[in-house]
Design a protein around this motif. Structure first.
Motif, PDB file in Angstrom:
ATOM      1  N   VAL A 126      -9.861   4.037   4.690  1.00  0.00           N
ATOM      2  CA  VAL A 126     -10.438   2.985   3.799  1.00  0.00           C
ATOM      3  C   VAL A 126      -9.184   1.927   3.615  1.00  0.00           C
ATOM      4  CG1 VAL A 126     -12.357   4.170   2.522  1.00  0.00           C
ATOM      5  CG2 VAL A 126      -9.745   4.067   1.545  1.00  0.00           C
ATOM      6  N   ASN A 127      -9.429   0.837   3.397  1.00  0.00           N
ATOM      7  CA  ASN A 127      -8.193  -0.260   3.060  1.00  0.00           C
ATOM      8  C   ASN A 127      -7.481   0.056   1.868  1.00  0.00           C
ATOM      9  OD1 ASN A 127      -6.858  -2.389   3.612  1.00  0.00           O
ATOM     10  ND2 ASN A 127      -8.093  -3.483   2.010  1.00  0.00           N
ATOM     11  N   VAL A 128      -6.240   0.255   1.949  1.00  0.00           N
ATOM     12  CA  VAL A 128      -5.278   0.439   1.048  1.00  0.00           C
ATOM     13  C   VAL A 128      -4.194  -0.789   0.996  1.00  0.00           C
ATOM     14  CG1 VAL A 128      -5.750   2.946   0.846  1.00  0.00           C
ATOM     15  CG2 VAL A 128      -3.975   2.006   2.217  1.00  0.00           C
ATOM     16  N   TYR A 129      -4.488  -1.749   1.661  1.00  0.00           N
ATOM     17  CA  TYR A 129      -3.399  -2.796   1.846  1.00  0.00           C
ATOM     18  C   TYR A 129      -3.910  -4.319   1.706  1.00  0.00           C
ATOM     19  CZ  TYR A 129       0.446  -5.503   4.123  1.00  0.00           C
ATOM     20  OH  TYR A 129       1.536  -6.308   4.400  1.00  0.00           O
ATOM     21  N   PRO A 130      -4.050  -4.684   0.313  1.00  0.00           N
ATOM     22  CA  PRO A 130      -4.144  -3.541  -0.842  1.00  0.00           C
ATOM     23  C   PRO A 130      -5.503  -2.980  -1.263  1.00  0.00           C
ATOM     24  CG  PRO A 130      -4.546  -6.061  -1.538  1.00  0.00           C
ATOM     25  CD  PRO A 130      -4.479  -5.986  -0.102  1.00  0.00           C
ATOM     26  N   SER A 133      -7.852  -6.000  -5.961  1.00  0.00           N
ATOM     27  CA  SER A 133      -7.393  -7.229  -6.070  1.00  0.00           C
ATOM     28  C   SER A 133      -6.341  -7.264  -7.122  1.00  0.00           C
ATOM     29  CB  SER A 133      -8.652  -7.947  -6.281  1.00  0.00           C
ATOM     30  OG  SER A 133      -9.455  -7.720  -7.422  1.00  0.00           O
ATOM     31  N   LEU A 134      -6.452  -6.549  -8.204  1.00  0.00           N
ATOM     32  CA  LEU A 134      -5.512  -6.436  -9.165  1.00  0.00           C
ATOM     33  C   LEU A 134      -4.118  -5.949  -9.025  1.00  0.00           C
ATOM     34  CD1 LEU A 134      -7.857  -4.759 -11.877  1.00  0.00           C
ATOM     35  CD2 LEU A 134      -7.478  -7.310 -11.546  1.00  0.00           C
ATOM     36  N   ASP A 135      -4.058  -5.580  -7.721  1.00  0.00           N
ATOM     37  CA  ASP A 135      -2.690  -5.191  -7.321  1.00  0.00           C
ATOM     38  C   ASP A 135      -1.646  -6.511  -6.928  1.00  0.00           C
ATOM     39  OD1 ASP A 135      -3.329  -2.567  -7.695  1.00  0.00           O
ATOM     40  OD2 ASP A 135      -3.652  -1.982  -5.695  1.00  0.00           O
ATOM     41  N   ALA A 136      -0.427  -6.116  -7.001  1.00  0.00           N
ATOM     42  CA  ALA A 136       0.353  -7.368  -6.729  1.00  0.00           C
ATOM     43  C   ALA A 136       0.262  -7.366  -5.174  1.00  0.00           C
ATOM     44  CB  ALA A 136       1.969  -6.784  -6.819  1.00  0.00           C
ATOM     45  N   PRO A 137       0.532  -8.540  -4.426  1.00  0.00           N
ATOM     46  CA  PRO A 137       0.481  -8.678  -2.998  1.00  0.00           C
ATOM     47  C   PRO A 137       1.553  -8.044  -2.237  1.00  0.00           C
ATOM     48  CG  PRO A 137       1.285 -10.693  -3.991  1.00  0.00           C
ATOM     49  CD  PRO A 137       0.955  -9.829  -5.089  1.00  0.00           C
ATOM     50  N   TYR A 138       1.371  -7.304  -1.182  1.00  0.00           N
ATOM     51  CA  TYR A 138       2.563  -6.883  -0.213  1.00  0.00           C
ATOM     52  C   TYR A 138       3.288  -7.982   0.555  1.00  0.00           C
ATOM     53  CZ  TYR A 138       0.650  -2.305  -0.873  1.00  0.00           C
ATOM     54  OH  TYR A 138       0.387  -0.901  -1.681  1.00  0.00           O
ATOM     55  N   SER A 139       4.653  -7.717   0.729  1.00  0.00           N
ATOM     56  CA  SER A 139       5.338  -8.787   1.672  1.00  0.00           C
ATOM     57  C   SER A 139       5.731  -7.953   2.819  1.00  0.00           C
ATOM     58  CB  SER A 139       6.392  -9.224   0.823  1.00  0.00           C
ATOM     59  OG  SER A 139       7.475  -8.309   0.364  1.00  0.00           O
ATOM     60  N   VAL A 140       5.762  -6.699   2.735  1.00  0.00           N
ATOM     61  CA  VAL A 140       6.299  -5.971   3.878  1.00  0.00           C
ATOM     62  C   VAL A 140       5.016  -5.362   4.596  1.00  0.00           C
ATOM     63  CG1 VAL A 140       7.329  -3.834   4.657  1.00  0.00           C
ATOM     64  CG2 VAL A 140       8.111  -4.962   2.781  1.00  0.00           C
ATOM     65  N   LEU A 215       3.685   1.496 -10.756  1.00  0.00           N
ATOM     66  CA  LEU A 215       2.715   1.840 -11.765  1.00  0.00           C
ATOM     67  C   LEU A 215       2.162   0.558 -12.645  1.00  0.00           C
ATOM     68  CD1 LEU A 215       3.623   5.346 -12.923  1.00  0.00           C
ATOM     69  CD2 LEU A 215       1.598   4.611 -11.510  1.00  0.00           C
ATOM     70  N   THR A 216       3.257  -0.137 -12.803  1.00  0.00           N
ATOM     71  CA  THR A 216       3.053  -1.748 -13.688  1.00  0.00           C
ATOM     72  C   THR A 216       2.382  -2.512 -12.911  1.00  0.00           C
ATOM     73  OG1 THR A 216       5.187  -1.027 -14.751  1.00  0.00           O
ATOM     74  CG2 THR A 216       4.378  -3.240 -15.051  1.00  0.00           C
ATOM     75  N   PHE A 217       2.711  -2.686 -11.550  1.00  0.00           N
ATOM     76  CA  PHE A 217       2.301  -4.042 -10.814  1.00  0.00           C
ATOM     77  C   PHE A 217       1.142  -3.660  -9.709  1.00  0.00           C
ATOM     78  CE2 PHE A 217       6.293  -5.417 -12.599  1.00  0.00           C
ATOM     79  CZ  PHE A 217       5.832  -6.448 -13.440  1.00  0.00           C
ATOM     80  N   TRP A 218       0.803  -2.222  -9.580  1.00  0.00           N
ATOM     81  CA  TRP A 218      -0.036  -2.160  -8.728  1.00  0.00           C
ATOM     82  C   TRP A 218      -1.092  -0.985  -9.422  1.00  0.00           C
ATOM     83  CZ3 TRP A 218       4.534  -3.539  -6.590  1.00  0.00           C
ATOM     84  CH2 TRP A 218       4.510  -4.144  -5.418  1.00  0.00           C
ATOM     85  N   PRO A 219      -1.892  -1.459 -10.331  1.00  0.00           N
ATOM     86  CA  PRO A 219      -2.697  -0.577 -11.176  1.00  0.00           C
ATOM     87  C   PRO A 219      -3.621   0.349 -10.684  1.00  0.00           C
ATOM     88  CG  PRO A 219      -3.352  -2.931 -11.231  1.00  0.00           C
ATOM     89  CD  PRO A 219      -1.960  -3.002 -10.792  1.00  0.00           C
ATOM     90  N   SER A 220      -3.829   0.089  -9.248  1.00  0.00           N
ATOM     91  CA  SER A 220      -4.685   1.086  -8.447  1.00  0.00           C
ATOM     92  C   SER A 220      -4.195   2.199  -8.275  1.00  0.00           C
ATOM     93  CB  SER A 220      -5.133   0.478  -7.431  1.00  0.00           C
ATOM     94  OG  SER A 220      -4.200   0.280  -6.334  1.00  0.00           O
TER      95      SER A 220
END
Length: 412
Positions: A126-130, A133-140, A215-220
């Motif tokens: 399944v998609n985990v990137y991200p 929608s509540l998770d912070a965006p990835y830059s890597v 845990l703070t910025f990727w609540p999933s």
């Protein structure tokens, strides 16, 4: 009672460092610092001189027992607990605590795959990137995040009731990397490839700070973590990193160290968003004699975390659990990793619902030990000797910067 666990190693490019007592190399180090301050020597020249000092150091003794190793460390700390890191790395080498020979052969006695970050791992189902929608965006890039996870051949992927355990290290290299993104991705990725079940994570040093940021910025990630076990954590930063960055900002320093200073902008941002309190069942394990995380005693300890959300927290300090006993004696930042009580608390957390509970342990017996059962003298020496590698990596890391890295926009 929880089921058995299966471990995988998390090869994220993270950071670690420490220091010990004084040695004759002090004059060389002071001269280098003075040269940089007076602009008669640039950073590259200074690093070259100090790296040569490490490379030329030779052992003049060989420890014969874990007790002797602890005695050596205690003596160095007692003599000069905040001396410069190069001076103290030389003392470690001279005392025979350079078993892995990290300067000349960085991964000599270890499986190099454990430290790899170019692994070929399967796509998640399944998609985990991200994941949300509540998770912070990835830059890597996702491929880079996934490649940093080392999965052993005997990893069970959640089969037979075994819960995956992720190991996240502390400060080492690549300070410019967005380290919490690696942790966030690993948690959801490993859960996904293990049948969607929960995972646990054991962190050391900066790894704990990265995990709490995750845990703070990727609540999933909170929904897939059964246990967060923090060894020698630093949820509030440390005064020690001011020692590691002398004359800052006149002399540039490593980005990661600036973020780990006590009450740094990074730390203040984390705590302002609720990161001073646990999000998942959390067990903290630390030593009041930690020479890197300062302070690390009582409720003021940087490794101490609150339970404002009622998820279950267990804060454990060796000296409080084993006062005036071997397991409650001098344990440095890295020594936390082989303390017998620390290992027992880790097992207790992994095999029970909620955090570890010291009342379930046989402290009468555990407190009389110096090293966790099953660990050898070689294991203890190898653990202590990592600091020589740490100092070497600390010196060679570039770029060094004159300002703390900017906080990501999502955390503003």
């Amino acid at each position: 009672m929880r089921s058995r666990t299966s471990f995988l190693r998390f090869a994220t490019p993270l950071f670690w460092i420490c220091c010990y007592g004084a040695a004759p190399t002090d004059d060389i180090v002071k001269g280098v610092v003075h040269g940089v301050q007076e602009e008669s020597m640039d950073i590259a020249q200074a690093v070259s001189v100090l790296a040569d000092v490490l490379a030329e150091a030779q052992a003049t003794a060989t420890p014969t027992s874990p007790a002797e190793v602890q005695s050596i460390i205690s003596s160095i700390l007692a003599a000069q607990p905040t001396a410069n890191v190069v001076t103290n790395a030389v003392e470690l080498i001279q005392n025979g605590l350079d078993a892995a020979d990290p300067v000349h052969n960085i991964v000599g006695q270890f499986d190099s795959r454990i430290n790899s970050y170019n692994n070929s791992n399967p796509d998640p189902p399944v998609n985990v990137y991200p994941k949300s929608s509540l998770d912070a965006p990835y830059s890597v890039p996702e491929e880079q995040l996934r490649a940093a996870i080392y999965i052993p051949e005997d990893f069970s992927y959640g089969a037979n009731g075994k819960q995956p355990v992720i190991l996240a290290p502390g400060t080492c290299t690549y300070g410019g990397a967005v380290n919490s993104e690696y942790v966030a991705y690993a948690l959801n990725y490993v859960s996904a490839i293990s049948g969607g079940g929960n995972v646990s994570i054991i962190t050391w040093s900066q790894g704990s700070l990265n995990m709490q940021w995750t845990l703070t910025f990727w609540p999933s990630t909170r929904r897939v973590v059964s246990d967060f076990i923090s060894m020698a954590g630093e949820f509030d930063g440390s005064f020690f990193f001011d020692v590691l960055c002398p004359s800052f900002p006149a002399i540039p320093c490593n980005p990661s160290f600036l973020q780990q200073r006590y009450k740094s902008t990074f730390v203040k941002t984390l705590r302002a968003h609720g990161g001073d309190s646990a999000y998942v069942p959390t067990t903290t394990i630390h030593s009041s004699t930690d020479n890197v995380i300062l302070p690390e005693t009582g409720t003021a300890a940087s490794g101490y975390i609150l339970d404002a959300r009622g998820v279950g927290v267990s804060n454990n300090e060796f000296q409080a659990l084993c006062p005036l006993q071997p397991a409650g004696s001098v344990y440095t930042h890295e020594g936390t990793l082989y303390n017998p009580v620390g290992w027992a608390l880790t097992v207790d957390a992994l095999t029970h619902d909620g955090p570890a509970d010291a009342s379930r342990l046989d402290l009468t017996s555990l407190c009389q030990g110096l090293v966790a059962e099953g660990l050898s003298l070689q294991d203890v020496v190898a653990t202590e000797s990592i600091w020589v590698l740490i100092v070497y990596k600390y010196l060679l890391h570039f770029p060094k910067v004159t300002t703390e890295p900017l906080i990501k926009q999502y955390a503003h």
